[in-house]
Design a protein around this motif. Sequence first.
Motif, PDB file in Angstrom:
ATOM      1  N   GLU A  22      35.605 -45.133 -83.848  1.00 53.29           N
ATOM      2  CA  GLU A  22      35.549 -46.211 -84.435  1.00 53.29           C
ATOM      3  C   GLU A  22      34.628 -46.198 -85.938  1.00 53.29           C
ATOM      4  O   GLU A  22      33.769 -45.504 -85.867  1.00 53.29           O
ATOM      5  CB  GLU A  22      34.743 -47.406 -83.943  1.00 53.29           C
ATOM      6  N   GLY A  23      35.384 -46.433 -87.042  1.00 52.95           N
ATOM      7  CA  GLY A  23      35.145 -45.966 -88.384  1.00 52.95           C
ATOM      8  C   GLY A  23      34.146 -47.549 -88.793  1.00 52.95           C
ATOM      9  O   GLY A  23      33.974 -48.391 -88.166  1.00 52.95           O
ATOM     10  N   PRO A  24      33.714 -47.231 -90.141  1.00 52.39           N
ATOM     11  CA  PRO A  24      33.768 -46.070 -91.015  1.00 52.39           C
ATOM     12  C   PRO A  24      32.990 -44.925 -90.459  1.00 52.39           C
ATOM     13  O   PRO A  24      32.105 -45.259 -89.867  1.00 52.39           O
ATOM     14  CB  PRO A  24      33.289 -46.832 -92.558  1.00 52.39           C
ATOM     15  N   SER A  37      35.629 -41.493 -94.120  1.00 48.28           N
ATOM     16  CA  SER A  37      36.622 -42.394 -93.893  1.00 48.28           C
ATOM     17  C   SER A  37      36.268 -43.612 -93.785  1.00 48.28           C
ATOM     18  O   SER A  37      35.292 -43.783 -93.064  1.00 48.28           O
ATOM     19  CB  SER A  37      37.501 -41.875 -92.691  1.00 48.28           C
ATOM     20  N   ASP A  38      37.033 -44.580 -94.401  1.00 48.75           N
ATOM     21  CA  ASP A  38      36.401 -45.949 -94.242  1.00 48.75           C
ATOM     22  C   ASP A  38      37.737 -46.971 -93.202  1.00 48.75           C
ATOM     23  O   ASP A  38      37.577 -48.029 -93.143  1.00 48.75           O
ATOM     24  CB  ASP A  38      36.289 -46.705 -95.498  1.00 48.75           C
ATOM     25  N   ARG A  39      38.272 -45.889 -92.656  1.00 50.83           N
ATOM     26  CA  ARG A  39      39.350 -46.581 -91.911  1.00 50.83           C
ATOM     27  C   ARG A  39      38.679 -47.422 -90.497  1.00 50.83           C
ATOM     28  O   ARG A  39      37.720 -46.856 -90.325  1.00 50.83           O
ATOM     29  CB  ARG A  39      40.526 -45.747 -91.162  1.00 50.83           C
ATOM     30  N   SER A  40      39.496 -48.206 -89.638  1.00 54.41           N
ATOM     31  CA  SER A  40      38.723 -48.914 -88.666  1.00 54.41           C
ATOM     32  C   SER A  40      38.405 -47.708 -87.598  1.00 54.41           C
ATOM     33  O   SER A  40      37.628 -47.979 -86.552  1.00 54.41           O
ATOM     34  CB  SER A  40      39.249 -50.332 -88.266  1.00 54.41           C
ATOM     35  N   VAL A  42      39.037 -43.538 -86.687  1.00 52.51           N
ATOM     36  CA  VAL A  42      39.539 -42.215 -87.028  1.00 52.51           C
ATOM     37  C   VAL A  42      39.772 -41.193 -85.894  1.00 52.51           C
ATOM     38  O   VAL A  42      39.240 -41.643 -84.665  1.00 52.51           O
ATOM     39  CB  VAL A  42      38.391 -41.863 -88.057  1.00 52.51           C
ATOM     40  N   TRP A  55      40.209 -34.152 -89.877  1.00 49.72           N
ATOM     41  CA  TRP A  55      41.230 -35.226 -89.529  1.00 49.72           C
ATOM     42  C   TRP A  55      42.451 -34.678 -88.485  1.00 49.72           C
ATOM     43  O   TRP A  55      42.922 -33.665 -88.976  1.00 49.72           O
ATOM     44  CB  TRP A  55      41.601 -36.233 -90.628  1.00 49.72           C
TER      45      TRP A  55
END
Length: 75
Positions: A22-24, A37-40, A42, A55
């Motif tokens: 779970e991001g970021p 990474s600021d994705r929810s 990764v 990644w």
Amino acid sequence: MATRNGEPRRVEVVPGGPVLIEGPVEVELADGSTACSDRSVVALCTCRRTRRPPWCDTSHRAHREPSVVPAGTTR
């Protein structure tokens, strides 16, 4: 490491695939640099076939072993 709301960060290990986090996130690499990474969610590569370390780019899918079909059966 906890999330901003105090809940534990969720990490999922996918058999034969990546580690989902779970991001970021901020990942410290072996050379001391960081990847952010600021994705929810990764996906971190574990097979080392990715062209975008750290990644996952799903390169592992092309290298999976074919499933075994018992003799005398068809798919």
